[in-house]
Design a protein around this motif. Structure first.
Motif, PDB file in Angstrom:
ATOM      1  N   ARG A 152       0.844  -1.214   0.000  1.00  0.00           N
ATOM      2  CA  ARG A 152       0.000   0.000   0.000  1.00  0.00           C
ATOM      3  C   ARG A 152       0.871   1.253   0.000  1.00  0.00           C
ATOM      4  O   ARG A 152       0.647   2.207   0.741  1.00  0.00           O
ATOM      5  N   ARG A 153       1.871   1.239  -0.888  1.00  0.00           N
ATOM      6  CA  ARG A 153       2.838   2.331  -0.985  1.00  0.00           C
ATOM      7  C   ARG A 153       2.519   3.147  -2.227  1.00  0.00           C
ATOM      8  O   ARG A 153       2.804   2.746  -3.357  1.00  0.00           O
ATOM      9  N   ILE A 154       1.930   4.318  -2.028  1.00  0.00           N
ATOM     10  CA  ILE A 154       1.469   5.114  -3.160  1.00  0.00           C
ATOM     11  C   ILE A 154       2.617   5.855  -3.841  1.00  0.00           C
ATOM     12  O   ILE A 154       2.688   5.916  -5.063  1.00  0.00           O
ATOM     13  N   LYS A 155       3.537   6.373  -3.073  1.00  0.00           N
ATOM     14  CA  LYS A 155       4.612   7.182  -3.657  1.00  0.00           C
ATOM     15  C   LYS A 155       5.844   6.320  -3.949  1.00  0.00           C
ATOM     16  O   LYS A 155       5.739   5.127  -4.174  1.00  0.00           O
ATOM     17  N   ASP A 156       7.008   6.941  -3.954  1.00  0.00           N
ATOM     18  CA  ASP A 156       8.272   6.222  -4.153  1.00  0.00           C
ATOM     19  C   ASP A 156       8.328   5.438  -5.456  1.00  0.00           C
ATOM     20  O   ASP A 156       8.616   4.242  -5.477  1.00  0.00           O
ATOM     21  N   GLY A 157       8.026   6.097  -6.557  1.00  0.00           N
ATOM     22  CA  GLY A 157       8.240   5.476  -7.863  1.00  0.00           C
ATOM     23  C   GLY A 157       7.019   4.930  -8.563  1.00  0.00           C
ATOM     24  O   GLY A 157       7.095   4.549  -9.734  1.00  0.00           O
ATOM     25  N   LEU A 158       5.870   4.884  -7.886  1.00  0.00           N
ATOM     26  CA  LEU A 158       4.674   4.318  -8.518  1.00  0.00           C
ATOM     27  C   LEU A 158       4.246   5.127  -9.733  1.00  0.00           C
ATOM     28  O   LEU A 158       4.011   4.577 -10.820  1.00  0.00           O
ATOM     29  N   GLN A 159       4.142   6.431  -9.563  1.00  0.00           N
ATOM     30  CA  GLN A 159       3.699   7.280 -10.667  1.00  0.00           C
ATOM     31  C   GLN A 159       4.697   7.251 -11.827  1.00  0.00           C
ATOM     32  O   GLN A 159       4.303   7.182 -12.999  1.00  0.00           O
ATOM     33  N   GLU A 160       5.975   7.253 -11.513  1.00  0.00           N
ATOM     34  CA  GLU A 160       7.001   7.207 -12.560  1.00  0.00           C
ATOM     35  C   GLU A 160       6.959   5.880 -13.320  1.00  0.00           C
ATOM     36  O   GLU A 160       7.136   5.840 -14.543  1.00  0.00           O
ATOM     37  N   LEU A 165       5.714   2.847 -18.373  1.00  0.00           N
ATOM     38  CA  LEU A 165       4.927   1.828 -19.080  1.00  0.00           C
ATOM     39  C   LEU A 165       4.059   2.463 -20.157  1.00  0.00           C
ATOM     40  O   LEU A 165       3.874   1.904 -21.233  1.00  0.00           O
ATOM     41  N   TRP A 166       3.536   3.633 -19.866  1.00  0.00           N
ATOM     42  CA  TRP A 166       2.717   4.354 -20.846  1.00  0.00           C
ATOM     43  C   TRP A 166       3.561   4.771 -22.044  1.00  0.00           C
ATOM     44  O   TRP A 166       3.096   4.744 -23.183  1.00  0.00           O
ATOM     45  N   LEU A 167       4.822   5.105 -21.788  1.00  0.00           N
ATOM     46  CA  LEU A 167       5.712   5.551 -22.864  1.00  0.00           C
ATOM     47  C   LEU A 167       6.217   4.387 -23.720  1.00  0.00           C
ATOM     48  O   LEU A 167       6.212   4.465 -24.952  1.00  0.00           O
ATOM     49  N   ILE A 168       6.668   3.330 -23.075  1.00  0.00           N
ATOM     50  CA  ILE A 168       7.305   2.260 -23.842  1.00  0.00           C
ATOM     51  C   ILE A 168       6.307   1.255 -24.398  1.00  0.00           C
ATOM     52  O   ILE A 168       6.615   0.511 -25.316  1.00  0.00           O
ATOM     53  N   HIS A 200      -3.161  13.259  -9.238  1.00  0.00           N
ATOM     54  CA  HIS A 200      -3.826  11.968  -9.443  1.00  0.00           C
ATOM     55  C   HIS A 200      -4.399  11.826 -10.848  1.00  0.00           C
ATOM     56  O   HIS A 200      -4.632  10.711 -11.309  1.00  0.00           O
ATOM     57  N   VAL A 201      -4.609  12.936 -11.550  1.00  0.00           N
ATOM     58  CA  VAL A 201      -5.138  12.860 -12.915  1.00  0.00           C
ATOM     59  C   VAL A 201      -4.165  12.120 -13.821  1.00  0.00           C
ATOM     60  O   VAL A 201      -4.548  11.183 -14.536  1.00  0.00           O
ATOM     61  N   THR A 202      -2.887  12.510 -13.786  1.00  0.00           N
ATOM     62  CA  THR A 202      -1.875  11.826 -14.594  1.00  0.00           C
ATOM     63  C   THR A 202      -1.716  10.383 -14.148  1.00  0.00           C
ATOM     64  O   THR A 202      -1.605   9.470 -14.979  1.00  0.00           O
ATOM     65  N   GLU A 240     -15.156  10.844 -13.723  1.00  0.00           N
ATOM     66  CA  GLU A 240     -14.267  11.964 -13.376  1.00  0.00           C
ATOM     67  C   GLU A 240     -13.777  12.721 -14.613  1.00  0.00           C
ATOM     68  O   GLU A 240     -13.295  13.847 -14.499  1.00  0.00           O
ATOM     69  N   LYS A 241     -13.862  12.066 -15.794  1.00  0.00           N
ATOM     70  CA  LYS A 241     -13.422  12.694 -17.052  1.00  0.00           C
ATOM     71  C   LYS A 241     -11.991  13.232 -16.910  1.00  0.00           C
ATOM     72  O   LYS A 241     -11.709  14.393 -17.228  1.00  0.00           O
ATOM     73  N   ILE A 242     -11.083  12.373 -16.477  1.00  0.00           N
ATOM     74  CA  ILE A 242      -9.728  12.815 -16.168  1.00  0.00           C
ATOM     75  C   ILE A 242      -9.003  13.384 -17.389  1.00  0.00           C
ATOM     76  O   ILE A 242      -8.537  14.514 -17.377  1.00  0.00           O
ATOM     77  N   THR A 243      -8.888  12.588 -18.443  1.00  0.00           N
ATOM     78  CA  THR A 243      -8.307  13.037 -19.713  1.00  0.00           C
ATOM     79  C   THR A 243      -9.023  12.291 -20.820  1.00  0.00           C
ATOM     80  O   THR A 243      -9.606  11.230 -20.590  1.00  0.00           O
TER      81      THR A 243
END
Length: 402
Positions: A152-160, A165-168, A200-202, A240-243
């Protein structure tokens, strides 16, 4: 700068700009690395832009150091005219370095630094992304996301990690194999969609895009194991219509899951029908409309789905409004939706509503339009099914129905 006569062989044939990192393809033509790699890896074009000869993704691109030095020298000579010297490009990423970074991911004290480096590499060039995908970065990051979920670790690299994965992109064969062995990734990404943190949107947009990549290659056994919480979170992305990209990814996920009756029931219970209709009222994109109508067709094939559809005051109206205004694909799904409503839920009130919101008029217009015979026959079938109720409508020519 506009008045300077730039040597023609300094110009990339694709971008028509001065080359910063000239590379020569196997066809003998020199291009700027960024342009030709985009041509090969993103556009997936396998023809040399100049010679029209075959040029595969695996073609070697040889750095043209001599030309680069000439360009740099020319830039220095023309610095007084506002020309900036191009920097010497960094050496290309190699597979061994990527494998070392993947190994570093297994060491907690190196994870944050490693993920940041991977993100910078992925954002840099198409070539880097290709090497990273081939080396197995996707699998390593998916396992890292599972670890974040378990702790349950939200930060520390999760978003990156999700950004990388989205890029490659995840190779299709790797995606299918990973899902079979690690179903927990579905629960992990479902958990991510429920997280509320800064930016959180990204985070959610990338998470739902990764989910889409995985489920597009999923086997029947995987799609049959989806849970109510999964659909609550995916429908939440639409709500939520994020993007726009996130919305389209969520719609694609629902489409992948639609063939199973239990999934349709969970979608209906999650409020999907209402959110899809609301989204369609604001949808400016043909692709989005086509996906929405495809999903609504599946959901209206069950009684609860039709009940939710009719409970929304704008359901029939928005479907009718789009007929002949979007695409043949949208027309087909719209007619099928109205057909299901008329056949299984055609109460007197529903039939009157179809007339008042001009759905009947659109069906009649379809009979005169330049569209497929099959579609005209389906429209005629709907009109016939309730011709007694609609016979007094000025738009219905009863003779044309038989």
């Amino acid at each position: 700068m506009e008045d300077i006569d730039v040597p023609q062989y300094f110009i990339c044939p694709i971008s028509l700009q001065i080359m910063k990192d000239p590379v020569t393809a196997i066809t003998g033509i020199t291009y700027d690395r960024e342009s030709i790699e985009h041509w090969l890896f993103t556009i997936k074009n396998t023809i040399c832009p100049v010679t029209k000869q075959p040029l595969s993704e695996d073609s070697d691109l040889t750095p043209n150091h001599t030309l680069r030095r000439l360009i740099q020298a020319w830039c220095v000579d023309n610095a007084s005219c506002g020309v900036d010297r191009i920097p010497t490009p960094k050496s290309c990423l190699n597979k061994f370095h990527v494998l070392k970074l993947i190994k570093n991911l297994s060491h907690p004290q190196l994870q944050s630094k490693t993920i940041r480096e991977l993100e910078l590499l992925a954002a840099a060039t198409e070539r880097n992304r290709k090497h990273m995908a081939e080396a197995g970065v996707a699998k390593a990051l998916l396992l890292f996301i599972i670890t974040c979920f378990e702790q349950r670790r939200i930060k520390d690299g999760l978003q990156e990690s999700l950004s990388i994965l989205w890029l490659i992109r995840i190779p299709s064969r790797e995606s299918k194999a990973f899902l079979i062995e690690n179903y927990l990734i579905i629960e992990s990404l479902t958990w991510v969609l429920g997280c509320n943190i800064d930016n959180h949107v990204t985070l959610k947009s990338h998470a739902v895009s990764v989910l889409k990549m995985l489920l597009e290659e999923a086997t029947f056994s995987v799609l049959e194991r989806l849970k109510p919480e999964f659909f609550d979170r995916v429908v939440g992305v639409i709500r939520e219509k994020i993007t726009q990209e996130g919305i389209n990814a969520a719609l694609k996920i629902l489409l992948c899951a639609c063939p199973w009756g239990r999934n349709r029931v969970m979608m209906v219970e999650s409020g999907a029908v209402f959110e899809l209709i609301e989204l369609e009222w604001r949808s400016p994109e043909k692709k989005t409309t086509e996906m929405i109508f495809e999903i609504l067709f599946h959901l209206c094939s069950c009684a609860d789905g039709r009940a939710k559809f009719l409970r929304h005051k704008g359901g029939i109206a928005v479907v009718a409004k789009r007929i002949l205004n979007v695409s043949p694909t949208a027309d087909d799904r719209a007619i099928m939706i109205l057909g299901l409503i008329c056949k299984f839920s055609g109460t007197s009130m529903v039939i009157q509503e179809m007339s008042s919101v001009k759905a009947v008029s659109k069906l009649c217009m379809l009979l005169q339009a330049d569209c497929s015979v099959y579609l005209k026959e389906k429209a005629r079938e709907i009109l016939r099914s309730h011709s007694d109720e609609w016979k007094n409508s000025p738009c219905v020519d009863n003779a044309s129905l038989f």
